[in-house]
Structures are given as structure tokens and as C-alpha cells.
Design a protein around this motif. Sequence first.
Motif, PDB file in Angstrom:
ATOM      1  N   UNK A   5      24.049  -7.728  85.603  1.00 34.05           N
ATOM      2  CA  UNK A   5      22.712  -7.867  85.042  1.00 34.05           C
ATOM      3  C   UNK A   5      22.142  -6.485  84.732  1.00 34.05           C
ATOM      4  N   UNK A   6      21.574  -6.367  83.550  1.00 40.63           N
ATOM      5  CA  UNK A   6      20.997  -5.095  83.114  1.00 40.63           C
ATOM      6  C   UNK A   6      19.693  -5.370  82.368  1.00 40.63           C
ATOM      7  N   UNK A   7      18.587  -5.143  83.053  1.00 38.94           N
ATOM      8  CA  UNK A   7      17.279  -5.408  82.463  1.00 38.94           C
ATOM      9  C   UNK A   7      16.672  -4.172  81.816  1.00 38.94           C
ATOM     10  N   UNK A   8      17.349  -3.038  81.923  1.00 39.84           N
ATOM     11  CA  UNK A   8      16.777  -1.796  81.416  1.00 39.84           C
ATOM     12  C   UNK A   8      16.479  -1.847  79.928  1.00 39.84           C
ATOM     13  N   UNK A   9      17.432  -2.332  79.133  1.00 42.44           N
ATOM     14  CA  UNK A   9      17.222  -2.390  77.689  1.00 42.44           C
ATOM     15  C   UNK A   9      16.105  -3.354  77.316  1.00 42.44           C
ATOM     16  N   UNK A  10      16.017  -4.440  78.065  1.00 38.33           N
ATOM     17  CA  UNK A  10      14.985  -5.430  77.781  1.00 38.33           C
ATOM     18  C   UNK A  10      13.608  -4.881  78.129  1.00 38.33           C
ATOM     19  N   UNK A  11      13.478  -4.322  79.322  1.00 42.01           N
ATOM     20  CA  UNK A  11      12.190  -3.774  79.739  1.00 42.01           C
ATOM     21  C   UNK A  11      11.830  -2.535  78.929  1.00 42.01           C
ATOM     22  N   UNK A  18       5.150  -7.231  74.558  1.00 45.08           N
ATOM     23  CA  UNK A  18       3.696  -7.288  74.707  1.00 45.08           C
ATOM     24  C   UNK A  18       3.037  -7.683  73.388  1.00 45.08           C
ATOM     25  N   UNK A  19       3.511  -7.102  72.309  1.00 46.61           N
ATOM     26  CA  UNK A  19       2.966  -7.442  70.991  1.00 46.61           C
ATOM     27  C   UNK A  19       3.210  -8.919  70.681  1.00 46.61           C
ATOM     28  N   UNK A  20       4.412  -9.412  70.987  1.00 47.93           N
ATOM     29  CA  UNK A  20       4.705 -10.820  70.761  1.00 47.93           C
ATOM     30  C   UNK A  20       3.855 -11.731  71.631  1.00 47.93           C
ATOM     31  N   UNK A  21       3.643 -11.336  72.895  1.00 51.00           N
ATOM     32  CA  UNK A  21       2.821 -12.149  73.795  1.00 51.00           C
ATOM     33  C   UNK A  21       1.367 -12.196  73.331  1.00 51.00           C
ATOM     34  N   UNK A 172       5.647 -13.933  66.900  1.00 48.67           N
ATOM     35  CA  UNK A 172       5.219 -14.356  68.234  1.00 48.67           C
ATOM     36  C   UNK A 172       6.300 -13.976  69.252  1.00 48.67           C
ATOM     37  N   UNK A 173       6.140 -14.421  70.479  1.00 50.81           N
ATOM     38  CA  UNK A 173       6.950 -13.925  71.583  1.00 50.81           C
ATOM     39  C   UNK A 173       8.436 -14.237  71.423  1.00 50.81           C
ATOM     40  N   UNK A 174       8.783 -15.465  71.075  1.00 44.90           N
ATOM     41  CA  UNK A 174      10.187 -15.817  70.957  1.00 44.90           C
ATOM     42  C   UNK A 174      10.868 -15.054  69.827  1.00 44.90           C
ATOM     43  N   UNK A 175      10.139 -14.844  68.738  1.00 48.28           N
ATOM     44  CA  UNK A 175      10.700 -14.051  67.635  1.00 48.28           C
ATOM     45  C   UNK A 175      10.989 -12.630  68.091  1.00 48.28           C
ATOM     46  N   UNK A 176      10.075 -12.054  68.883  1.00 51.08           N
ATOM     47  CA  UNK A 176      10.306 -10.713  69.428  1.00 51.08           C
ATOM     48  C   UNK A 176      11.526 -10.707  70.340  1.00 51.08           C
ATOM     49  N   UNK A 177      11.656 -11.758  71.161  1.00 54.11           N
ATOM     50  CA  UNK A 177      12.811 -11.861  72.055  1.00 54.11           C
ATOM     51  C   UNK A 177      14.113 -11.960  71.271  1.00 54.11           C
ATOM     52  N   UNK A 178      14.095 -12.722  70.187  1.00 58.14           N
ATOM     53  CA  UNK A 178      15.300 -12.849  69.362  1.00 58.14           C
ATOM     54  C   UNK A 178      15.706 -11.503  68.770  1.00 58.14           C
ATOM     55  N   UNK A 179      14.730 -10.721  68.345  1.00 58.06           N
ATOM     56  CA  UNK A 179      15.026  -9.398  67.791  1.00 58.06           C
ATOM     57  C   UNK A 179      15.644  -8.486  68.857  1.00 58.06           C
ATOM     58  N   UNK A 180      15.078  -8.519  70.054  1.00 57.20           N
ATOM     59  CA  UNK A 180      15.604  -7.680  71.135  1.00 57.20           C
ATOM     60  C   UNK A 180      17.017  -8.123  71.513  1.00 57.20           C
ATOM     61  N   UNK A 181      17.243  -9.428  71.581  1.00 54.39           N
ATOM     62  CA  UNK A 181      18.567  -9.948  71.936  1.00 54.39           C
ATOM     63  C   UNK A 181      19.619  -9.558  70.901  1.00 54.39           C
ATOM     64  N   UNK A 182      19.230  -9.564  69.621  1.00 47.64           N
ATOM     65  CA  UNK A 182      20.190  -9.213  68.569  1.00 47.64           C
ATOM     66  C   UNK A 182      20.608  -7.754  68.637  1.00 47.64           C
ATOM     67  N   UNK A 183      19.764  -6.903  69.266  1.00 47.08           N
ATOM     68  CA  UNK A 183      20.095  -5.485  69.398  1.00 47.08           C
ATOM     69  C   UNK A 183      20.836  -5.182  70.686  1.00 47.08           C
ATOM     70  N   UNK A 193      13.240 -12.920  81.035  1.00 43.75           N
ATOM     71  CA  UNK A 193      11.948 -12.217  81.006  1.00 43.75           C
ATOM     72  C   UNK A 193      10.933 -13.000  80.180  1.00 43.75           C
ATOM     73  N   UNK A 194      11.372 -13.540  79.049  1.00 44.24           N
ATOM     74  CA  UNK A 194      10.466 -14.310  78.191  1.00 44.24           C
ATOM     75  C   UNK A 194      10.006 -15.594  78.890  1.00 44.24           C
ATOM     76  N   UNK A 195      10.902 -16.205  79.653  1.00 39.62           N
ATOM     77  CA  UNK A 195      10.509 -17.386  80.434  1.00 39.62           C
ATOM     78  C   UNK A 195       9.384 -17.048  81.405  1.00 39.62           C
ATOM     79  N   UNK A 196       9.513 -15.919  82.076  1.00 36.18           N
ATOM     80  CA  UNK A 196       8.470 -15.484  83.010  1.00 36.18           C
ATOM     81  C   UNK A 196       7.155 -15.240  82.276  1.00 36.18           C
ATOM     82  N   UNK A 197       7.244 -14.641  81.089  1.00 31.40           N
ATOM     83  CA  UNK A 197       6.026 -14.365  80.324  1.00 31.40           C
ATOM     84  C   UNK A 197       5.350 -15.659  79.889  1.00 31.40           C
ATOM     85  N   UNK A 198       6.130 -16.639  79.414  1.00 30.72           N
ATOM     86  CA  UNK A 198       5.542 -17.928  79.024  1.00 30.72           C
ATOM     87  C   UNK A 198       4.887 -18.617  80.219  1.00 30.72           C
TER      88      UNK A 198
END
Length: 223
Positions: A5-11, A18-21, A172-183, A193-198
Motif C-alpha cells: 500500500x502506498x498512499x503518498x501519491x494519492x495524498x 479538495x477541489x473535487x470535494x 466533482x470528486x469522483x472525476x478528480x479521483x479518476x484523474x489521479x488513478x490514471x496517473x 481515500x475517496x470513500x472516506x471523503x464521501x
Amino acid sequence: MSYEFEFGDVLGAWDELLHGALNTLWLSALAMLIGLVVAILGAFGKTSGPRWLRVLIDAYIEVIRNTPFLIQIFVVFFGLPSLGIRLEADQAALLALVINVGAYATEIMRAGIESIGKGQIEAGKSLGLTPLQIFRYVVLKPAIQAIYPALTSQFILLMLNTSVCSAIAASELTAAANDIQSRTFRSFEVYFVVTVIYFALSLLFWGLFRVIERTLLRQPARR
């Protein structure tokens, strides 16, 4: 097969999350307010309007409640341009959310209105109040008090439904998450992380609805 597990890139992309939320909050709140107005008008039309208006409202409710929300978004975003109406992704998302929640909330509001005793309505008529005045002063607040839990639950579902708007690239938030996941290709970490935010956003709205109930809808104390 082990997975590290590596949350560094996500965080590290917290500003995007934050912008998506914040966009999700804004989109949800605006859709809730406009949807509530649609519900009040729709419920008034169903209970006090002419027959042709009741038929139109019933048709609107049945179409929305028996079709997927994703298809409704596609009709608004991809279908309306065929009629010469072009909307940005966020505008289309807002319109689709309002149309969707308006149908469900209209039925909830109608149930609340029909729970009001006929004696109260007759008293309003005896005082010479118009149907609109009776609806506003005699029916509306007690009706909202009666259906408030169901209405707020529907609004929470609306907020969660904003995630579907990522299908048209709404910001919105899920779109931001999709962009981060693709990178980052860190699917589990991103969506955890997005689940926790929702979940946090849901708690935020529940708390806000609770405050509104206590300050604006609390029944007066009986003596």
C-alpha cells in the motif's frame, strides 16, 4: 502475491481531491435547493392543480423513477445538443441532478401534504384564504416536518449520486479521483481515500440537516 500500500501519491494530490470535494458540496447543495423548489411546486400541482397538470407531473415522476440516472445524464449532456441546447459538463450535471431529485422529492412532499388533517385546510378556507395561502401558511411547514427524515435521506442520496456525473467529466470528486488513478495506478488507495471523503461529506450534510431541523422545524413546546 503481495501488494504494498502506498498512499503518498494519492495524498500528494490532496489539492485535486479538495477541489473535487468542494465542487461536490457546491453541486449537491445547489441541486438540493433547486430540487426542493421543484418538489414544492410539483406537490402543489399534484394536490391542487388542474387535471392536465397532474397528468404531466405524474408522467414526469414515472419517467424519472423508472429510468437510470446515468441515462438521464446522457440525455441532458449528449441529447440536448441535438435540440440546439448545449451545456457545459457541470451545468448538465446540475440540471440532471435537479430533474432526478425533483421527481423523488415531489412524491415525498405529496405524501407530507396528504398527511395534513382536512380540518386544518377547512379552517383555512373558512378564514377566506386562497389555495396558495393555505398551502403556504397551513400545509407546507407541517408537511415538511412530517417528511423531513425521508426528504433529507433523499438529499444524501443526491449527494452520493454526484459521483455518476464523472461519466460526463463534471468537475466533482469522483472525476478528480479518476484523474489521479490514471496517473498513479493506485486504484485501491485512491478510491479508499475517496470513500472516506464521501462518508465525511454525508456526515457533514446529516449534521447540517440536524441543525436545520432543530432551529427551523422544531415543534413549539406544548403547555
